[in-house]
Design an enzyme around this catalytic site. Structure first.
Site, mmCIF file in Angstrom:
data_model
loop_
_atom_site.group_PDB
_atom_site.id
_atom_site.type_symbol
_atom_site.label_atom_id
_atom_site.label_comp_id
_atom_site.label_asym_id
_atom_site.label_seq_id
_atom_site.Cartn_x
_atom_site.Cartn_y
_atom_site.Cartn_z
ATOM 1 N N ARG A 94 0.340 -6.360 5.129
ATOM 2 C CA ARG A 94 0.131 -6.712 6.535
ATOM 3 C C ARG A 94 -1.343 -6.823 6.889
ATOM 4 N NH1 ARG A 94 4.640 -3.797 5.847
ATOM 5 N NH2 ARG A 94 3.480 -1.857 5.982
ATOM 6 N N GLU A 101 2.908 9.285 -2.280
ATOM 7 C CA GLU A 101 3.679 10.511 -2.095
ATOM 8 C C GLU A 101 4.466 10.866 -3.346
ATOM 9 O OE1 GLU A 101 6.026 11.088 1.484
ATOM 10 O OE2 GLU A 101 4.751 9.609 2.475
#
Length: 179
Positions: free
Chosen positions: A62, A99
């Site tokens: 994005r 993560e």
């Protein structure tokens, strides 16, 4: 549509995406609205009025949408930082932690010339891993980062501190609590 809407008002939240417990902040609703999109681009540009910027670097994916629009407004070049294997030609790469695992981003080895003033942009600042990896790539090419600009910051995830600890100026348009 109210004329008093803020950028944050155009952002949709999708619960439990991509995993349970995640509140996904979806900027596609912001991009789809001409007034909201213009507002976001204008607000991302405003802090840099009068600053020398030679290129805008957008982080996948994005950040490409934002970076292209901002580069156009500034009449400067746009440089993408992409996931490994997506750029043709000679690249340099930087790994970083996610993560759950690791990832690698790349930039063309000739995309930035030494001393060029760079604005880094993306839609979301979470843990700061992708942005930090991008910053390292730019610095390896001897680019000088003017600032990093994001639409959204998730303060609880600490990305802003990561970037500021690297000596970066960080600008965000809005914050959301939680993950």
């Amino acid at each position: 549509m109210s004329r008093n809407k803020s950028v944050k008002d155009y952002i949709r939240t999708i619960v439990d995406f991509p995993h349970e417990g995640i509140m996904f902040r979806d900027v596609t609703t912001l991009f789809a609205d001409p007034r909201g999109f213009r507002m976001a681009i204008d607000q991302m540009l405003h802090p840099y009025a009068g600053e020398q910027i030679d290129k805008v670097v957008g982080l996948e994916a994005r950040g490409f949408i934002l970076g292209g629009a901002i580069a156009h407004q500034l009449s400067v070049g746009f440089v993408p930082i992409r996931k490994k294997g997506k750029l043709p030609g000679t690249t340099i790469s930087q790994d970083y932690k996610l993560e759950y695992g690791e990832a690698i981003v790349e930039i063309h080895d000739d995309a930035i010339q030494p001393g060029e003033k760079i604005l880094v942009v993306d839609d979301l600042l979470a843990t700061g891993g992708t942005a930090a990896a991008g910053i390292k790539l730019i610095e390896r090419l001897a680019g000088e980062i003017v600032s990093c600009s994001f639409i959204i910051d998730l303060p609880e995830l600490g990305g802003r501190k990561v970037l500021e600890d690297m000596g970066m100026d960080v600008h965000v348009l809005c914050e959301f609590e939680g993950l």
